[in-house]
Design a protein around this motif. Structure first.
Motif, PDB file in Angstrom:
ATOM      1  N   SER A 159      31.707  39.747  38.591  1.00 52.65           N
ATOM      2  CA  SER A 159      31.481  38.448  39.237  1.00 52.65           C
ATOM      3  C   SER A 159      31.312  37.344  38.208  1.00 52.65           C
ATOM      4  N   ALA A 160      30.684  37.671  37.091  1.00 56.35           N
ATOM      5  CA  ALA A 160      30.393  36.665  36.069  1.00 56.35           C
ATOM      6  C   ALA A 160      31.563  36.419  35.129  1.00 56.35           C
ATOM      7  N   TYR A 161      32.355  37.467  34.818  1.00 57.67           N
ATOM      8  CA  TYR A 161      33.322  37.341  33.727  1.00 57.67           C
ATOM      9  C   TYR A 161      34.779  37.632  34.084  1.00 57.67           C
ATOM     10  N   VAL A 162      35.046  38.305  35.205  1.00 59.54           N
ATOM     11  CA  VAL A 162      36.388  38.838  35.450  1.00 59.54           C
ATOM     12  C   VAL A 162      37.142  38.094  36.547  1.00 59.54           C
ATOM     13  N   PHE A 163      36.455  37.414  37.451  1.00 60.73           N
ATOM     14  CA  PHE A 163      37.138  36.735  38.556  1.00 60.73           C
ATOM     15  C   PHE A 163      38.211  35.792  38.027  1.00 60.73           C
ATOM     16  N   PRO A 164      39.388  35.767  38.666  1.00 60.97           N
ATOM     17  CA  PRO A 164      40.415  34.789  38.262  1.00 60.97           C
ATOM     18  C   PRO A 164      39.901  33.368  38.462  1.00 60.97           C
ATOM     19  N   LEU A 230      48.867  40.564  41.011  1.00 61.29           N
ATOM     20  CA  LEU A 230      49.327  39.647  42.050  1.00 61.29           C
ATOM     21  C   LEU A 230      49.318  38.185  41.634  1.00 61.29           C
ATOM     22  N   CYS A 231      48.400  37.828  40.764  1.00 61.78           N
ATOM     23  CA  CYS A 231      48.235  36.417  40.414  1.00 61.78           C
ATOM     24  C   CYS A 231      49.389  35.943  39.524  1.00 61.78           C
ATOM     25  N   SER A 232      49.830  34.734  39.771  1.00 61.09           N
ATOM     26  CA  SER A 232      50.883  34.136  38.943  1.00 61.09           C
ATOM     27  C   SER A 232      50.615  32.647  38.798  1.00 61.09           C
ATOM     28  N   GLY A 233      51.132  32.092  37.720  1.00 58.81           N
ATOM     29  CA  GLY A 233      50.920  30.668  37.472  1.00 58.81           C
ATOM     30  C   GLY A 233      49.570  30.394  36.852  1.00 58.81           C
ATOM     31  N   SER A 234      49.130  29.157  36.967  1.00 62.79           N
ATOM     32  CA  SER A 234      47.838  28.771  36.398  1.00 62.79           C
ATOM     33  C   SER A 234      46.700  29.317  37.251  1.00 62.79           C
ATOM     34  N   GLY A 235      45.524  29.405  36.634  1.00 65.04           N
ATOM     35  CA  GLY A 235      44.348  29.872  37.360  1.00 65.04           C
ATOM     36  C   GLY A 235      44.209  31.378  37.409  1.00 65.04           C
ATOM     37  N   CYS A 236      44.977  32.114  36.594  1.00 63.81           N
ATOM     38  CA  CYS A 236      44.929  33.582  36.620  1.00 63.81           C
ATOM     39  C   CYS A 236      44.092  34.163  35.497  1.00 63.81           C
ATOM     40  N   ALA A 237      43.638  33.350  34.572  1.00 65.57           N
ATOM     41  CA  ALA A 237      42.860  33.823  33.416  1.00 65.57           C
ATOM     42  C   ALA A 237      43.631  34.884  32.651  1.00 65.57           C
ATOM     43  N   LEU A 238      44.885  34.588  32.354  1.00 67.12           N
ATOM     44  CA  LEU A 238      45.701  35.510  31.566  1.00 67.12           C
ATOM     45  C   LEU A 238      45.288  35.401  30.098  1.00 67.12           C
ATOM     46  N   ASN A 239      44.791  36.500  29.542  1.00 66.21           N
ATOM     47  CA  ASN A 239      44.331  36.481  28.151  1.00 66.21           C
ATOM     48  C   ASN A 239      44.498  37.852  27.512  1.00 66.21           C
ATOM     49  N   ALA A 240      44.015  37.995  26.295  1.00 68.74           N
ATOM     50  CA  ALA A 240      44.214  39.227  25.525  1.00 68.74           C
ATOM     51  C   ALA A 240      43.414  40.406  26.058  1.00 68.74           C
ATOM     52  N   ALA A 241      42.511  40.179  27.022  1.00 65.37           N
ATOM     53  CA  ALA A 241      41.703  41.279  27.555  1.00 65.37           C
ATOM     54  C   ALA A 241      42.453  42.114  28.591  1.00 65.37           C
ATOM     55  N   LEU A 242      43.531  41.586  29.157  1.00 66.33           N
ATOM     56  CA  LEU A 242      44.208  42.268  30.266  1.00 66.33           C
ATOM     57  C   LEU A 242      44.722  43.666  29.908  1.00 66.33           C
ATOM     58  N   PRO A 243      45.326  43.890  28.727  1.00 64.49           N
ATOM     59  CA  PRO A 243      45.771  45.264  28.420  1.00 64.49           C
ATOM     60  C   PRO A 243      44.635  46.287  28.446  1.00 64.49           C
ATOM     61  N   ARG A 244      43.464  45.903  27.966  1.00 62.40           N
ATOM     62  CA  ARG A 244      42.323  46.832  28.004  1.00 62.40           C
ATOM     63  C   ARG A 244      41.873  47.084  29.437  1.00 62.40           C
ATOM     64  N   HIS A 245      41.939  46.065  30.285  1.00 61.82           N
ATOM     65  CA  HIS A 245      41.618  46.270  31.700  1.00 61.82           C
ATOM     66  C   HIS A 245      42.557  47.301  32.314  1.00 61.82           C
ATOM     67  N   ILE A 246      43.820  47.262  31.928  1.00 62.35           N
ATOM     68  CA  ILE A 246      44.788  48.225  32.456  1.00 62.35           C
ATOM     69  C   ILE A 246      44.434  49.640  31.994  1.00 62.35           C
TER      70      ILE A 246
END
Length: 354
Positions: A159-164, A230-246
Motif C-alpha cells: 500500500s505504501a510503496y507498490v501501488f501504481p 496491465l498498466c500502460s502509459g504514464s502513471g504505471c511507476a515503471l522502474n528498475a524494481a519491476l524485474p525483481r517483482h517478477i
C-alpha cells in the motif's frame, strides 16, 4: 522386501550405530528413536513420507534433541530457523538507522517484523508438533496465524510503496489495508478449521488450507499484477524494481505448486523422506521469495520516495503498526478459540454419554 520393511531395517541399523557411538563416547543422553509411518497415528502422517517420524508423545527435550538428528522434519526446521535469524538481523539493522523518526519507513518495519515472525513460528511448529495430537494442532494454528500476518505485513508495505501512481489515493487504495486486515482474520480461521477434516477428508482439508494461503497473496498482489501486466502509459511507476517483482512472483507460484502437489516424493514414496521432499523445497522457495520481496520493496521505496512523499499522504500509525496490531490481536483470538475447542470437545462428548 517391501519399502516399509527396508526403511525399518535401515533405521534400526542407524539406531544401533548411534547407540554404540553414544556408549563409546560416554554421553549421558541419546537421540530419540525414529519410527515408520505404520508406527504413528494417522494425524501425524505426511503424504508419501514413509520413514523418519519422531515419537508422537515426545517430550520438549526430545523435540529439541531431534534438531541435531536427521528426521523427516530436521530440514523443515533449519530451513526456516536460519532465515528467521537473518531477517531479525536485517530488521534490527534498520531499526538502528532511525525508523521511528520517519513515518515513511513504518510500513517496511511492519513487513520486516512479519518476515521474522512467520519462519520462527514455523520453526517452533515443526519442532514441537510431536508432543501430542493437541500440541500438533495448536503449533500449526500458530504457524497459520503467522503466515496470515506475513500477508498483512506485505499488504501494508504494498500500500505504501507498490501501488501504481494512478491508483494512489483512490477508493481501492483507501480500503486496501482494512480489507487486508479482514483477510487476515478470515484466512487464519479458515486455515485453522482446515485441520478438523484433515484425517477423514484430506482433499477438502488441503483445498481449504491452500485457499487460506493463496487468497491473501492474490489480493495483496492486485496492484502489483496491474502494474506488471496491465498498466500502460504514464502513471504505471515503471522502474528498475519491476524485474525483481517478477522473480518474486515466480517464486511465489513455485512455492504454491510444491505445497499442493507434494512433488517429488509422490513420484517415489520413501526416496525423499529426509532430504528433497516438497515441504523442504517449499520452505526454501518461500524464504527466497521473502528475501527478494524485501529487497525489491526497499528498492521500490527508494526509487519512488520523492514522488510518493509529494503526492500521497504519509503513512500513519493507524494504517501501519495499528492495522497490523489489530490483525495480530484478532488472529490470536481466533487461534485461542480453536485451541480451546480441542479441550472442550471431549467434555461435550462425555456429557452426551452420561
Amino acid at each position: 522386501m517391501s519399502k516399509h520393511r527396508k526403511c525399518l531395517l535401515v533405521h534400526q541399523a542407524k539406531a544401533e550405530n548411534k547407540t554404540g557411538l553414544q556408549t563409546s563416547t560416554m554421553l549421558s543422553w541419546k537421540l530419540p528413536r525414529l519410527l515408520t509411518i505404520q508406527q504413528v497415528p494417522k494425524v501425524f502422517h505426511e503424504d508419501s513420507i514413509l520413514c523418519g517420524y519422531r515419537s508422537p508423545c515426545s517430550s520438549a527435550t526430545a523435540c529439541i534433541l531431534s534438531l541435531f538428528q536427521m528426521t523427516n522434519e530436521t530440514l523443515n526446521i533449519w530451513t526456516h530457523f536460519i532465515p528467521a535469524l537473518y531477517f531479525l538481523w536485517k530488521m534490527l539493522s534498520f531499526l538502528h538507522s532511525g525508523f521511528w523518526d520517519d513515518p515513511f519507513l513504518w510500513p517496511l518495519l511492519v513487513f520486516q517484523l512479519s518476515c521474522c515472525i512467520y519462519p520462527l513460528a514455523s520453526t517452533c511448529a515443526h519442532t514441537f508438533s510431536v508432543m501430542s495430537t493437541k500440541a500438533r494442532h495448536i503449533c500449526f494454528f500458530l504457524d497459520y496465524g503467522a503466515v496470515s500476518l506475513y500477508s498483512l505485513g506485505a499488504a501494508i508495505a504494498y500500500s505504501a510503496y507498490v501501488f501504481p501512481d494512478r491508483w494512489v489515493g483512490g477508493t481501492f487504495h483507501r480500503w486496501y489495508v482494512p480489507c487486508a486486515v479482514m483477510n487476515t482474520i478470515i484466512c487464519t480461521a479458515l486455515a485453522c478449521y482446515s485441520r478438523i477434516p484433515e484425517v477423514t477428508r484430506p482433499r477438502l482439508s488441503k483445498m481449504l488450507r491452500t485457499t487460506a494461503f493463496a487468497y491473501p497473496y492474490l489480493f495483496d498482489s492486485i496492484p502489483l499484477f496491474y502494474r506488471l501486466f496491465l498498466c500502460s502509459g504514464s502513471g504505471c511507476a515503471l522502474n528498475a524494481a519491476l524485474p525483481r517483482h517478477i522473480w518474486h512472483s515466480l517464486l511465489a507460484f513455485l512455492t504454491a505448486f510444491l505445497f499442493t502437489t507434494h512433488l517429488p516424493e509422490r513420484l517415489a514414496p520413501g526416496c525423499f523422506d529426509f532430504v528433497g521432499h516438497s515441504h523442504q523445497l517449499f520452505h526454501v522457495c518461500g524464504v527466497m521469495g521473502t528475501y527478494i520481496q524485501m529487497e525489491v520493496l526497499i528498492q521500490d521505496m527508494n526509487l519512488r520516495r520523492e514522488w510518493l512523499m509529494e503526492k500521497a499522504n504519509s503513512p500513519s500509525f493507524s494504517n501501519t503498526l495499528g492495522a497490523w496490531g489489530v490483525g495480530m490481536t484478532m488472529s490470536i483470538l481466533v487461534i485461542a478459540c480453536f485451541s480451546l475447542a480441542l479441550y472442550w470437545k471431549p467434555l461435550t462428548q462425555k456429557k452426551k454419554r452420561m
